[in-house]
Design a protein around this motif. Structure first.
Motif, short mmCIF file in Angstrom:
data_model
loop_
_atom_site.label_atom_id
_atom_site.label_comp_id
_atom_site.label_asym_id
_atom_site.label_seq_id
_atom_site.Cartn_x
_atom_site.Cartn_y
_atom_site.Cartn_z
N ASP A 172 3.23 1.53 -10.26
CA ASP A 172 1.90 1.93 -9.81
C ASP A 172 1.08 0.72 -9.37
OD1 ASP A 172 2.32 4.61 -10.19
OD2 ASP A 172 1.48 4.63 -12.23
N ASP A 173 1.18 -0.38 -10.12
CA ASP A 173 0.44 -1.59 -9.76
C ASP A 173 0.93 -2.14 -8.42
OD1 ASP A 173 -0.98 -1.39 -12.10
OD2 ASP A 173 0.17 -2.91 -13.18
N THR A 174 2.25 -2.09 -8.21
CA THR A 174 2.81 -2.56 -6.94
C THR A 174 2.36 -1.68 -5.78
OG1 THR A 174 4.76 -3.44 -8.08
CG2 THR A 174 4.94 -3.12 -5.70
N ILE A 175 2.38 -0.36 -6.00
CA ILE A 175 1.91 0.57 -4.97
C ILE A 175 0.45 0.32 -4.64
CG2 ILE A 175 1.40 3.00 -4.51
CD1 ILE A 175 3.91 3.68 -6.17
N ALA A 176 -0.37 0.13 -5.68
CA ALA A 176 -1.80 -0.12 -5.46
C ALA A 176 -2.02 -1.40 -4.67
CB ALA A 176 -2.53 -0.19 -6.80
N LEU A 177 -1.22 -2.44 -4.98
CA LEU A 177 -1.35 -3.71 -4.26
C LEU A 177 -1.00 -3.53 -2.79
CD1 LEU A 177 -1.79 -6.77 -4.25
CD2 LEU A 177 0.62 -7.03 -4.90
#
Length: 284
Positions: A172-177
């Motif tokens: 999720d953090d990678t997607i948000a970035l």
């Protein structure tokens, strides 16, 4: 044979079946009295798993409405939007914000990883199925806390929960970035589109590559393309990702403006040998 409570994919260091429990064994509803609709700093749960955010209100709330204080790390959901995946974990920045009982919040026991739990309930197999069969009704309705706490939860050990929760949180953090980077790129493109083409009534753009100084000419598209008619039909398999563009006949209007949204491509060889009378094959 794989146990029905064992996932198809899991980290190699774990084995054994998961245990079926009830959500109420791990969650306890929090009802810390807060303020009222006039004073509360309100939060809201977005649909489709998009998190918990401050609530912007056009109209001031009612003094008669009771609010409850929410704490960072609590799980929260929207009673009216259970079937729309309105779930979230309250972030640190919203610690102390408030909601009504239509968005109940829960303290999570130490033996349940919050990220694992959020991913578990956010699956369509859970919220859509459990929300639909709740109280034996298939109509949209409020999913009350007591109903939610009775829903089944299949869990592994805390260690496996933590690894699974961290795995999806990292995704999720990678997607948000990447979404943030995409938004920046889109904004950058829009800025260049505005500045790298002449504005109405002007003949040079505000920004251009070095080495170019001449004014731009205004021409009609019909002056710049070669249009031919006639030939055989174009089968779906004749189209390809690039080559000679073809557009539906009549796409270029009398003013020389073309609607290229329906453009398709054929090979140069096909273009030379087969021209469909229902299309205009155009080379720029």
């Amino acid at each position: 044979m794989r146990n029905k409570n064992t996932p198809e994919i899991r980290f190699p260091e774990y084995s054994g079946g998961w245990e079926e429990r009830k959500i109420g064994e791990f969650l306890k509803e929090s009802r810390i009295p807060g303020t009222n609709g006039l004073e509360a700093k309100k939060l809201t749960v977005k649909l489709w798993g998009r998190g918990v955010i401050p609530k912007d209100e056009i109209y001031q709330g009612s003094e008669e409405t009771k609010y409850y204080i929410r704490k960072a790390g609590q799980f929260i959901y929207g009673k009216l939007d259970f079937l729309h995946q309105a779930f979230g974990i309250i972030p640190d920045k919203l610690d102390g914000y408030e909601s009504t009982l239509d968005s109940p919040a829960f303290d999570i026991a130490d033996n349940l990883n919050s990220f694992f739990f959020l991913e578990y309930v956010s699956r369509k197999q859970f919220y859509l199925y459990q929300g639909t069969i709740a109280n034996g009704s298939r109509k949209a309705k409020r999913i009350h806390s007591e109903t939610f706490l009775e829903m089944p939860l299949i869990v592994p050990t805390v260690e496996e929960q933590t690894d699974i929760g961290n795995f999806f949180k990292n995704l999720d953090d990678t997607i948000a970035l990447h979404q943030q980077e995409l938004s920046i790129l889109k904004q950058t493109k829009q800025g260049f589109l505005q500045k790298m083409f002449p504005k109405e009534g002007e003949s040079v753009p505000e920004v251009r590559f070095s080495g170019f100084t001449r004014e731009w000419e205004q021409r009609k598209l019909g002056d710049l393309i070669n249009t031919m008619h006639g030939g055989a039909s174009i089968a779906p398999d004749d189209y390809q990702e690039e080559g000679v563009p073809t557009v539906p006949k009549g796409a270029v209007n009398s003013s020389g403006i073309a609607d290229l949204s329906g453009s398709k491509f054929v090979s140069e060889d096909f273009y030379q040998k087969n021209i469909n009378p229902d299309f205009e094959s155009t080379t720029l």
